[in-house]
Motif scaffolding. Structure first.
Motif, PDB file in Angstrom:
ATOM      1  N   PRO A   1     109.283  64.429 112.681  1.00 35.44           N
ATOM      2  CA  PRO A   1     109.866  65.651 113.264  1.00 35.44           C
ATOM      3  C   PRO A   1     111.194  65.388 113.975  1.00 35.44           C
ATOM      4  O   PRO A   1     112.125  66.194 113.892  1.00 35.44           O
ATOM      5  CB  PRO A   1     108.781  66.125 114.238  1.00 35.44           C
ATOM      6  CG  PRO A   1     107.517  65.611 113.651  1.00 35.44           C
ATOM      7  CD  PRO A   1     107.874  64.264 113.091  1.00 35.44           C
ATOM      8  N   GLN A   2     111.287  64.250 114.670  1.00 35.65           N
ATOM      9  CA  GLN A   2     112.543  63.920 115.340  1.00 35.65           C
ATOM     10  C   GLN A   2     113.649  63.645 114.329  1.00 35.65           C
ATOM     11  O   GLN A   2     114.800  64.057 114.520  1.00 35.65           O
ATOM     12  CB  GLN A   2     112.358  62.697 116.241  1.00 35.65           C
ATOM     13  CG  GLN A   2     113.537  62.454 117.188  1.00 35.65           C
ATOM     14  CD  GLN A   2     113.682  63.565 118.210  1.00 35.65           C
ATOM     15  OE1 GLN A   2     112.723  63.937 118.878  1.00 35.65           O
ATOM     16  NE2 GLN A   2     114.879  64.118 118.323  1.00 35.65           N
ATOM     17  N   GLN A   3     113.331  62.972 113.238  1.00 39.08           N
ATOM     18  CA  GLN A   3     114.308  62.752 112.179  1.00 39.08           C
ATOM     19  C   GLN A   3     114.852  64.081 111.665  1.00 39.08           C
ATOM     20  O   GLN A   3     116.066  64.256 111.515  1.00 39.08           O
ATOM     21  CB  GLN A   3     113.670  62.000 111.007  1.00 39.08           C
ATOM     22  CG  GLN A   3     113.293  60.565 111.240  1.00 39.08           C
ATOM     23  CD  GLN A   3     112.821  59.932 109.937  1.00 39.08           C
ATOM     24  OE1 GLN A   3     113.486  60.031 108.904  1.00 39.08           O
ATOM     25  NE2 GLN A   3     111.661  59.296 109.974  1.00 39.08           N
ATOM     26  N   ILE A   4     113.933  65.002 111.416  1.00 43.05           N
ATOM     27  CA  ILE A   4     114.329  66.292 110.862  1.00 43.05           C
ATOM     28  C   ILE A   4     115.195  67.061 111.857  1.00 43.05           C
ATOM     29  O   ILE A   4     116.232  67.637 111.500  1.00 43.05           O
ATOM     30  CB  ILE A   4     113.085  67.115 110.459  1.00 43.05           C
ATOM     31  CG1 ILE A   4     112.339  66.398 109.328  1.00 43.05           C
ATOM     32  CG2 ILE A   4     113.471  68.533 110.045  1.00 43.05           C
ATOM     33  CD1 ILE A   4     110.970  66.978 109.026  1.00 43.05           C
ATOM     34  N   GLY A   5     114.769  67.066 113.124  1.00 46.42           N
ATOM     35  CA  GLY A   5     115.535  67.782 114.136  1.00 46.42           C
ATOM     36  C   GLY A   5     116.917  67.215 114.352  1.00 46.42           C
ATOM     37  O   GLY A   5     117.862  67.944 114.670  1.00 46.42           O
TER      38      GLY A   5
ATOM     39  N   THR B   1     116.105  77.362 116.197  1.00 50.48           N
ATOM     40  CA  THR B   1     116.723  76.066 115.968  1.00 50.48           C
ATOM     41  C   THR B   1     115.653  74.999 115.762  1.00 50.48           C
ATOM     42  O   THR B   1     114.728  74.869 116.560  1.00 50.48           O
ATOM     43  CB  THR B   1     117.611  75.670 117.159  1.00 50.48           C
ATOM     44  OG1 THR B   1     118.653  76.635 117.308  1.00 50.48           O
ATOM     45  CG2 THR B   1     118.222  74.296 116.954  1.00 50.48           C
ATOM     46  N   VAL B   2     115.784  74.253 114.676  1.00 49.58           N
ATOM     47  CA  VAL B   2     114.845  73.174 114.379  1.00 49.58           C
ATOM     48  C   VAL B   2     115.218  71.953 115.212  1.00 49.58           C
ATOM     49  O   VAL B   2     116.333  71.441 115.117  1.00 49.58           O
ATOM     50  CB  VAL B   2     114.864  72.827 112.883  1.00 49.58           C
ATOM     51  CG1 VAL B   2     114.025  71.581 112.602  1.00 49.58           C
ATOM     52  CG2 VAL B   2     114.357  74.012 112.069  1.00 49.58           C
ATOM     53  N   THR B   3     114.304  71.503 116.036  1.00 50.57           N
ATOM     54  CA  THR B   3     114.507  70.308 116.858  1.00 50.57           C
ATOM     55  C   THR B   3     113.401  69.305 116.560  1.00 50.57           C
ATOM     56  O   THR B   3     112.511  69.560 115.739  1.00 50.57           O
ATOM     57  CB  THR B   3     114.482  70.652 118.361  1.00 50.57           C
ATOM     58  OG1 THR B   3     113.131  70.947 118.750  1.00 50.57           O
ATOM     59  CG2 THR B   3     115.378  71.845 118.684  1.00 50.57           C
ATOM     60  N   GLY B   4     113.429  68.192 117.255  1.00 50.93           N
ATOM     61  CA  GLY B   4     112.390  67.193 117.086  1.00 50.93           C
ATOM     62  C   GLY B   4     111.026  67.650 117.558  1.00 50.93           C
ATOM     63  O   GLY B   4     110.027  66.955 117.339  1.00 50.93           O
ATOM     64  N   LYS B   5     110.973  68.824 118.185  1.00 53.50           N
ATOM     65  CA  LYS B   5     109.709  69.359 118.676  1.00 53.50           C
ATOM     66  C   LYS B   5     109.160  70.459 117.769  1.00 53.50           C
ATOM     67  O   LYS B   5     108.287  71.225 118.167  1.00 53.50           O
ATOM     68  CB  LYS B   5     109.886  69.893 120.097  1.00 53.50           C
ATOM     69  CG  LYS B   5     110.273  68.800 121.093  1.00 53.50           C
ATOM     70  CD  LYS B   5     110.479  69.353 122.491  1.00 53.50           C
ATOM     71  CE  LYS B   5     110.873  68.255 123.463  1.00 53.50           C
ATOM     72  NZ  LYS B   5     111.113  68.768 124.833  1.00 53.50           N
ATOM     73  N   ILE B   6     109.671  70.525 116.529  1.00 56.60           N
ATOM     74  CA  ILE B   6     109.226  71.602 115.638  1.00 56.60           C
ATOM     75  C   ILE B   6     107.737  71.516 115.338  1.00 56.60           C
ATOM     76  O   ILE B   6     107.097  72.536 115.061  1.00 56.60           O
ATOM     77  CB  ILE B   6     110.034  71.600 114.324  1.00 56.60           C
ATOM     78  CG1 ILE B   6     109.712  72.852 113.512  1.00 56.60           C
ATOM     79  CG2 ILE B   6     109.800  70.317 113.528  1.00 56.60           C
ATOM     80  CD1 ILE B   6     110.601  73.082 112.334  1.00 56.60           C
ATOM     81  N   SER B   7     107.150  70.328 115.443  1.00 56.51           N
ATOM     82  CA  SER B   7     105.713  70.209 115.188  1.00 56.51           C
ATOM     83  C   SER B   7     104.888  70.940 116.246  1.00 56.51           C
ATOM     84  O   SER B   7     103.686  71.173 116.053  1.00 56.51           O
ATOM     85  CB  SER B   7     105.300  68.735 115.142  1.00 56.51           C
ATOM     86  OG  SER B   7     105.584  68.090 116.361  1.00 56.51           O
TER      87      SER B   7
END
Length: 315
Positions: free
Chosen positions: A294-298, A250-256
């Motif tokens: 990253p948070q936007q994407i998540g 799952t892609v979250t804001g912590k994907i970086s």
């Protein structure tokens, strides 16, 4: 149609692809910057400051903030579930929403779509179609919404969907509510096979497309392994791993924070913003802008899943 809590544009991109007019309301200036760069109709503001009468539309979409409901969040939303369910039931009886006392501001936003829906209904200009999505913990609230909507003539469908079954290259679960006033509605049928660990990509129901792997979504990356930011018991050694031959976590804001390794175990550059967006179904050239990308994407709704939901609700 108004899109409440529109974020950087997941539902908007889907709507545009389907030829639907959508105006997103979003308070975060970073997400607003991305939306403007993408050419999406946008109002920078708080959904609480607007009403259905401000929009001459008969379809509404919303994905309220998930942070207090998600497993990785604060947990306040899950702890307040009984109060929220009672508030929805009371709103159904009274015809308007009253926020329970003591509820934190972010958690109470899950009631905002119902406020909009009931205000539109009471004004005799009800929404023809409704599309809501959130993390699985919100499903009981969507089911309570259904009990409010059905006596008002809506056909309603609720459930938890697996994003990879709709062409998203990640395993992400979302609780959805679809409602229609002008006919029956059902959750969209899967177009792709469900990912099951150890089951080959091309095995399974031949009437469905194979699930999409990270390698399929990011062909220029070559072969790699993702080491997740998610751990078990806080032990980094127990963090999950997936090869590029399967869908992403799952892609979250912590994907970086996801580490990437080559086949020999050497560190690779981490996902770029474009790549992280592609794992959410956004185009490779989507103009991510502003801070905290990253948070936007998540926070975004995966585009292929949003497309399936909008098509099911409006076709």
């Amino acid at each position: 149609m108004p899109d409440l809590f529109a974020g950087p544009g997941g539902i908007d991109v889907a709507a545009k692809d389907l030829g639907l007019h959508l105006t997103g309301i979003e308070w975060d200036p970073n997400a607003v910057a991305t939306r403007i760069a993408a050419g999406l109709s946008t109002i920078h503001g708080n959904v609480r400051d607007f009403r259905p009468v401000d929009f001459d539309e008969d379809v509404i979409a919303a994905g309220p903030p998930c942070q207090t409901f998600s497993i990785g969040g604060t947990g306040k939303g899950r702890a307040s579930l009984d109060a929220l369910l009672a508030a929805v039931k009371t709103a159904g009886a009274r015809g308007f929403v009253t926020t329970p006392e003591g509820l934190d501001d972010r958690t109470s936003l899950v009631l905002e779509p119902l406020r909009w829906i009931l205000e539109a209904y009471n004004s005799r200009h009800p929404y023809r179609a409704i599309v809501l999505e959130q993390v699985p913990a919100v499903l009981p609230i969507w089911q309570a919404y259904a009990e409010v909507l059905e006596p008002r003539g809506y056909s309603v469908a609720t459930g938890v969907l697996n994003a990879e079954e709709y062409g998203v290259p990640q395993t992400r679960k979302r609780a959805a509510l679809l409602a229609r006033l002008d006919g029956p509605v059902a959750l969209p049928a899967p177009t792709h096979r469900r990912y099951v660990k150890g089951v080959p990509q091309f095995a399974g129901d031949p009437s469905l497309l194979p699930w999409i792997s990270m390698a399929d979504a990011l062909p220029d990356r070559g072969e790699f392994t993702v080491v997740s930011n998610y751990g078990t018991g806080g032990d980094p050694k127990n963090r999950g791993r997936r090869t590029s031959a399967v869908p992403a976590f799952t892609v979250t804001g912590k994907i970086s924070r996801f580490r990437l390794l080559d086949p020999d175990g050497r560190e690779l550059p981490r996902f770029t913003h474009a790549e992280a967006g592609q794992l959410q179904g956004f185009p490779a050239d989507y103009p991510w802008t502003g801070n905290d990308i990253p948070q936007q994407i998540g926070n975004a709704a995966p585009v292929p899943l949003a497309t399936a939901l909008l098509r099911a609700a409006t076709a």
